[in-house]
Design a protein around this motif. Structure first.
Motif, PDB file in Angstrom:
ATOM      1  N   PHE A  86       0.842  -1.183   0.000  1.00  0.00           N
ATOM      2  CA  PHE A  86       0.000   0.000   0.000  1.00  0.00           C
ATOM      3  C   PHE A  86       0.883   1.240   0.000  1.00  0.00           C
ATOM      4  N   THR A  87       0.499   2.221  -0.809  1.00  0.00           N
ATOM      5  CA  THR A  87       1.328   3.412  -0.962  1.00  0.00           C
ATOM      6  C   THR A  87       1.407   4.201   0.340  1.00  0.00           C
ATOM      7  N   ALA A  88       2.578   4.809   0.568  1.00  0.00           N
ATOM      8  CA  ALA A  88       2.822   5.601   1.775  1.00  0.00           C
ATOM      9  C   ALA A  88       3.126   7.030   1.357  1.00  0.00           C
ATOM     10  N   ASP A  91      -1.458  12.596   0.611  1.00  0.00           N
ATOM     11  CA  ASP A  91      -2.452  12.911  -0.410  1.00  0.00           C
ATOM     12  C   ASP A  91      -2.521  14.396  -0.744  1.00  0.00           C
ATOM     13  N   ILE A  92      -2.226  15.250   0.221  1.00  0.00           N
ATOM     14  CA  ILE A  92      -2.392  16.689  -0.008  1.00  0.00           C
ATOM     15  C   ILE A  92      -1.187  17.308  -0.719  1.00  0.00           C
ATOM     16  N   LEU A  93      -0.134  16.515  -0.935  1.00  0.00           N
ATOM     17  CA  LEU A  93       1.037  16.986  -1.659  1.00  0.00           C
ATOM     18  C   LEU A  93       0.998  16.460  -3.088  1.00  0.00           C
ATOM     19  N   THR A  94       1.707  17.140  -3.976  1.00  0.00           N
ATOM     20  CA  THR A  94       1.833  16.652  -5.340  1.00  0.00           C
ATOM     21  C   THR A  94       2.817  15.484  -5.375  1.00  0.00           C
ATOM     22  N   ALA A  95       2.851  14.817  -6.519  1.00  0.00           N
ATOM     23  CA  ALA A  95       3.804  13.713  -6.679  1.00  0.00           C
ATOM     24  C   ALA A  95       5.227  14.216  -6.449  1.00  0.00           C
ATOM     25  N   GLY A 127       6.490  12.750 -15.368  1.00  0.00           N
ATOM     26  CA  GLY A 127       6.371  14.150 -15.760  1.00  0.00           C
ATOM     27  C   GLY A 127       4.959  14.614 -16.007  1.00  0.00           C
ATOM     28  N   GLU A 128       4.116  13.797 -16.610  1.00  0.00           N
ATOM     29  CA  GLU A 128       2.773  14.239 -16.982  1.00  0.00           C
ATOM     30  C   GLU A 128       1.881  14.491 -15.769  1.00  0.00           C
ATOM     31  N   PHE A 129       2.223  13.936 -14.614  1.00  0.00           N
ATOM     32  CA  PHE A 129       1.383  14.162 -13.434  1.00  0.00           C
ATOM     33  C   PHE A 129       2.195  14.560 -12.198  1.00  0.00           C
ATOM     34  N   ARG A 130       3.420  15.011 -12.393  1.00  0.00           N
ATOM     35  CA  ARG A 130       4.280  15.304 -11.244  1.00  0.00           C
ATOM     36  C   ARG A 130       3.733  16.428 -10.376  1.00  0.00           C
ATOM     37  N   ASP A 131       2.946  17.357 -10.964  1.00  0.00           N
ATOM     38  CA  ASP A 131       2.421  18.491 -10.200  1.00  0.00           C
ATOM     39  C   ASP A 131       0.966  18.317  -9.801  1.00  0.00           C
ATOM     40  N   GLN A 132       0.453  17.107  -9.943  1.00  0.00           N
ATOM     41  CA  GLN A 132      -0.903  16.808  -9.478  1.00  0.00           C
ATOM     42  C   GLN A 132      -0.852  16.287  -8.048  1.00  0.00           C
ATOM     43  N   HIS A 133      -1.898  16.649  -7.267  1.00  0.00           N
ATOM     44  CA  HIS A 133      -1.975  16.115  -5.917  1.00  0.00           C
ATOM     45  C   HIS A 133      -2.151  14.592  -5.971  1.00  0.00           C
ATOM     46  N   VAL A 134      -1.510  13.923  -5.051  1.00  0.00           N
ATOM     47  CA  VAL A 134      -1.543  12.464  -5.050  1.00  0.00           C
ATOM     48  C   VAL A 134      -2.965  11.935  -4.956  1.00  0.00           C
ATOM     49  N   GLY A 140      -2.379   3.188 -10.301  1.00  0.00           N
ATOM     50  CA  GLY A 140      -1.110   2.883 -10.939  1.00  0.00           C
ATOM     51  C   GLY A 140      -0.123   4.032 -10.856  1.00  0.00           C
ATOM     52  N   GLN A 141      -0.609   5.259 -11.021  1.00  0.00           N
ATOM     53  CA  GLN A 141       0.265   6.429 -10.914  1.00  0.00           C
ATOM     54  C   GLN A 141       0.803   6.579  -9.494  1.00  0.00           C
ATOM     55  N   ARG A 142      -0.069   6.386  -8.507  1.00  0.00           N
ATOM     56  CA  ARG A 142       0.372   6.462  -7.110  1.00  0.00           C
ATOM     57  C   ARG A 142       1.452   5.419  -6.831  1.00  0.00           C
ATOM     58  N   ARG A 143       1.259   4.235  -7.413  1.00  0.00           N
ATOM     59  CA  ARG A 143       2.221   3.160  -7.170  1.00  0.00           C
ATOM     60  C   ARG A 143       3.590   3.524  -7.721  1.00  0.00           C
ATOM     61  N   ARG A 144       3.630   4.110  -8.902  1.00  0.00           N
ATOM     62  CA  ARG A 144       4.903   4.502  -9.493  1.00  0.00           C
ATOM     63  C   ARG A 144       5.596   5.569  -8.653  1.00  0.00           C
ATOM     64  N   VAL A 145       4.826   6.520  -8.119  1.00  0.00           N
ATOM     65  CA  VAL A 145       5.418   7.547  -7.251  1.00  0.00           C
ATOM     66  C   VAL A 145       5.957   6.903  -5.979  1.00  0.00           C
ATOM     67  N   ASP A 146       5.217   5.939  -5.438  1.00  0.00           N
ATOM     68  CA  ASP A 146       5.620   5.277  -4.199  1.00  0.00           C
ATOM     69  C   ASP A 146       6.929   4.511  -4.387  1.00  0.00           C
ATOM     70  N   ILE A 147       7.057   3.795  -5.502  1.00  0.00           N
ATOM     71  CA  ILE A 147       8.294   3.069  -5.767  1.00  0.00           C
ATOM     72  C   ILE A 147       9.441   4.046  -5.967  1.00  0.00           C
TER      73      ILE A 147
END
Length: 315
Positions: A86-88, A91-95, A127-134, A140-147
């Motif tokens: 599970f991602t750690a 949520d209120i921060l961007t990727a 890059g395409e979602f780096r400035d979006q809030h988690v 899948g995007q959250r998982r990539r940021v978590d790894i």
């Protein structure tokens, strides 16, 4: 010889009357990928949580990079990075902000944190979602940021607990590519996975787990060889052709039939020679077929043979 990156001896963990891990032994050579493969509840996550010092063993011992997980937990934690199921993330921060935060927490200065964050954004194609809030990202995007966050400091041992569960094919390929690059750089990887193709593609060694115990281990090729030789699969076009071809081939070959798939299988220990013989017999029969192909045993078949149930029967 190089000391193993991970060693476990008779590692055991009980929860009340339930034994989650039962006298488990493991050796992970430095710079290799070892996969723990088994159904849910087999003990995979409990093993990696013990190795990462998140829970203590009930019995047995383990060492990471030569350091005892019970006696030197702080040293072990400095050498290991664990990405759980599970991602750690906040949520209120961007990727990107999550990566910057993790980099600062792991000791990078401001410039260093920016540098490693930008590198990880590029490496994991964020890059395409780096400035979006988690909280707005897909699973899948959250998982990539978590790894990516687990690599703000490159560990000596990276533990990935089912890292690509829920990822789309493109994201899985990004993770696989990064794993291969890290191993080439000397990182040791301990992987738990529910995907047989993932274990097959990435692993130097696979350990099959069932009810907290190791039932078999070896390279993917070694495990497949334990099940049997290659085989020739012949798929007919219809039920009538299947029956006629079965009657033709049965006296000449050690035949296995799978009627529901219109499939006939012939062992092929001599590979090309056996493929040629079966193909010639099929052509002589005049029966129409969809496919004649030489196949190796799959990890699905290994799992079924060694654990008694197919790998897809997971709960």
């Amino acid at each position: 010889m190089t000391n193993p990156a991970v060693e476990a001896a008779q590692l055991t963990r009980t929860f009340g009357d339930f034994t989650a891990v039962d006298a488990f032994d493991l050796t992970v050579p430095a710079g290799t990928v070892v996969s723990l493969l088994g159904p849910n509840g087999a003990g995979k996550t409990t093993i990696v949580r013990m190795l990462a010092t998140l829970i203590r063993p009930t019995a047995g011992s383990a060492r990471v990079c030569g350091h005892d997980i019970a006696a030197e937990p702080a040293v072990v934690r400095s050498m290991i990075s664990l990405t759980g199921q599970f991602t750690a993330l906040e949520d209120i921060l961007t990727a990107r902000e999550n990566l910057l935060l993790m980099a600062r927490l792991r000791g990078h200065g401001k410039r260093g944190a920016v540098k490693v964050t930008d590198w990880l954004v590029d490496r994991f194609d964020l890059g395409e979602f780096r400035d979006q809030h988690v909280r707005s990202l897909s699973g899948g995007q959250r998982r990539r940021v978590d790894i990516a966050a687990s690599l703000v400091v490159q560990p000596r041992v990276l533990v990935l607990d089912e890292p690509t569960t829920g990822l789309d094919p493109r994201s899985r390929q990004i993770v696989w590519s990064t794993v291969r690059e890290l191993v080439a750089e000397g990182v040791t990887l301990l992987l738990t996975t529910q995907y047989l193709d993932e274990a097959d593609a990435l692993s130097d060694q696979i350990v099959l787990l069932e009810h907290g115990r190791a039932t078999a281990s070896g390279t993917p090729a070694e495990l497949k060889n334990r099940v049997g030789h290659q085989r020739v699969d012949v798929t007919t076009t219809d039920a009538d052709g299947f029956a006629r071809l079965r009657e033709t081939l049965a006296p000449r070959f050690a035949l296995t039939d799978v009627p529901e798939r219109l499939l006939l299988q012939v062992p092929a220990p001599h590979a090309a020679e056996d493929l040629e013989a079966v193909t010639r017999a099929v052509l002589e029969s005049g029966v129409g077929v969809d496919e004649i192909v030489l196949r190796s045993p799959t990890l699905d078949e290994v799992f079924l043979a060694l654990t008694g149930h197919p790998a897809k029967d997971r709960t």
